[in-house]
Design an enzyme around this catalytic site. Structure first.
Site, short mmCIF file in Angstrom:
data_model
loop_
_atom_site.label_atom_id
_atom_site.label_comp_id
_atom_site.label_asym_id
_atom_site.label_seq_id
_atom_site.Cartn_x
_atom_site.Cartn_y
_atom_site.Cartn_z
N ASP A 112 -7.26 -1.26 3.93
CA ASP A 112 -6.38 -2.36 3.51
C ASP A 112 -6.77 -3.69 4.12
O ASP A 112 -6.27 -4.73 3.68
CB ASP A 112 -4.92 -2.04 3.92
CG ASP A 112 -4.39 -0.78 3.27
OD1 ASP A 112 -4.76 -0.52 2.11
OD2 ASP A 112 -3.63 -0.04 3.92
N ASP B 98 -1.61 -0.73 6.14
CA ASP B 98 -1.73 -0.18 7.49
C ASP B 98 -3.11 0.38 7.81
O ASP B 98 -3.41 0.67 8.97
CB ASP B 98 -0.70 0.94 7.69
CG ASP B 98 -1.09 2.21 6.93
OD1 ASP B 98 -1.42 2.09 5.72
OD2 ASP B 98 -1.07 3.29 7.52
N ASP C 264 0.86 -1.18 0.00
CA ASP C 264 0.00 0.00 0.00
C ASP C 264 0.90 1.23 0.00
O ASP C 264 2.06 1.16 0.43
CB ASP C 264 -0.89 -0.03 1.24
CG ASP C 264 -1.69 1.25 1.40
OD1 ASP C 264 -2.40 1.62 0.45
OD2 ASP C 264 -1.59 1.89 2.48
#
Length: 365
Positions: A265, A261, A61
């Site tokens: 996600d 995080d 990410d």
């Protein structure tokens, strides 16, 4: 003859004790997870420790994982006559006050830094991964991505040249529209973590393909990817799109690890073959991932992969020794070359070897 046969039988029973085989895997896993905890890597399941060494693709990410997750407004652009930067920022910050997104927090922080007074909002709405909207003095105010505003039939053509320049500089662009008219845009920058480039380089040395998932537009995402050395970029994604992208990679035969995080996600972390959460992120992401980088350092990702591979190698060494020991010594005991005392000593030595070999993982760096 009977006494000799009984002695040989006892020796065979002693030497055939499967202690070493029973200790081969759990001792290595315990030593590996223990060493991981010392290095700031929390491994929740033995299965995830095993799979981490078998992956061939790492998906990262962007915001909060590759970058610091502390974006700041670097540019404010007014796109309508009679509107000042302060007016545009006041409206955007007033709406974003109800948001928990890092980009919204950056806009709010910029307004506070200028000492601006926020306005009262009604009917606040948040669209996950897209933007926020509310009513201020009877007018509908939207603070969102370009794609989302275009979906609301807002004409963004007047901002074309300004947006292109911002995106080439790796800025994330958030736009402000009031009653369907585009009034302003914000260039927001989130810098890479110090460890990101070196972590990606180490992942490449481990033979892994590194990709990035983000809700940002493609130009901004590509600019960040070039800085970090990322192989492939998937941009303009909503949270559900991230999950689908991972599914597509899995269906094409890849073993995928997802590193993230945020709340958005969590589904992707659960979908991946192994999820790795950044410990400085949200509780939802940490709960969804079987491996957690406690410190939040991205260097923990290649470290977890190496630890997994070392643990699997140790397990194979232990199992080889356990089987080799039985294959060689059981026939020897049956033939009468070992008495029960020597067999007991050999059996004990096999278990000691397996445990000692596993404890070598405590020196892993």
């Amino acid at each position: 003859m009977l006494a000799r046969a009984l002695i040989n039988m006892v020796a065979v029973l002693v030497i055939a004790c499967p202690c070493a085989m029973g200790l081969a895997t759990p001792t290595a896993v315990m030593a590996g997870t223990g060493r991981g905890a010392e290095l700031g890597i929390l491994v929740k399941t033995s299965e995830s420790l095993e799979i981490a060494g078998q992956i061939d693709t790492i998906i990262l990410d962007k915001t909060g994982t590759l970058t610091r997750g502390q974006p700041a407004v670097t540019e404010i652009i007014t796109l309508a006559e009679g509107w000042t930067e302060e007016q545009v920022l006041t409206l955007a910050a007033s709406v974003e006050a109800g948001s928990e997104h890092p980009l919204g927090e950056a806009i709010l922080a910029a307004a506070k830094a200028r000492g601006l007074s926020l306005q009262t909002v009604d009917r606040f709405r948040s669209s996950s991964g897209k933007g926020v909207s509310a009513e201020i003095e009877g007018k509908k105010v939207s603070v969102a991505s370009r794609r989302f505003l275009e979906g609301l039939q807002v004409d963004t053509s007047r901002a074309e040249s300004a947006l292109e320049g911002l995106e080439k500089q790796a800025r994330t662009v958030v736009m402000l529209a009031v009653d369907g008219e585009l009034l302003g845009a914000f260039g927001i920058m989130d810098t890479l973590k110090e460890s990101s480039v070196s972590a990606v380089e180490e992942l490449h040395r481990l033979g892994l393909k590194v990709a990035m998932l983000t809700g940002d537009n493609a130009k901004t995402a590509q600019a960040v990817a070039r800085q970090a050395g990322i192989d492939e970029v998937f941009a303009d994604l909503l949270p559900k799109d991230k999950t689908r992208q991972i599914q597509a990679l899995q269906e094409s035969g890849h073993k995928v690890a997802m590193v993230g995080d945020g709340i958005n996600d969590a589904p992707a972390l659960a979908q991946a073959d192994v999820g790795i959460a950044i410990g400085t992120g949200t509780d939802v992401a940490i709960a969804a991932a079987p491996i957690v980088s406690i410190s939040g350092d991205l260097q923990a990702v290649p470290l977890a992969v190496r630890l997994s591979r070392k643990t699997l190698k140790t397990i194979k060494q232990n199992l080889f020794w356990a089987f080799f020991y039985n294959v060689i010594l059981i026939p020897a005991a049956a033939a009468g070359f070992l008495n029960p005392m020597l067999a007991a000593g050999a059996m004990s030595f096999s278990s000691i070897f397996v445990i000692t070999n596993s404890l070598r993982l405590k020196r892993f760096k």
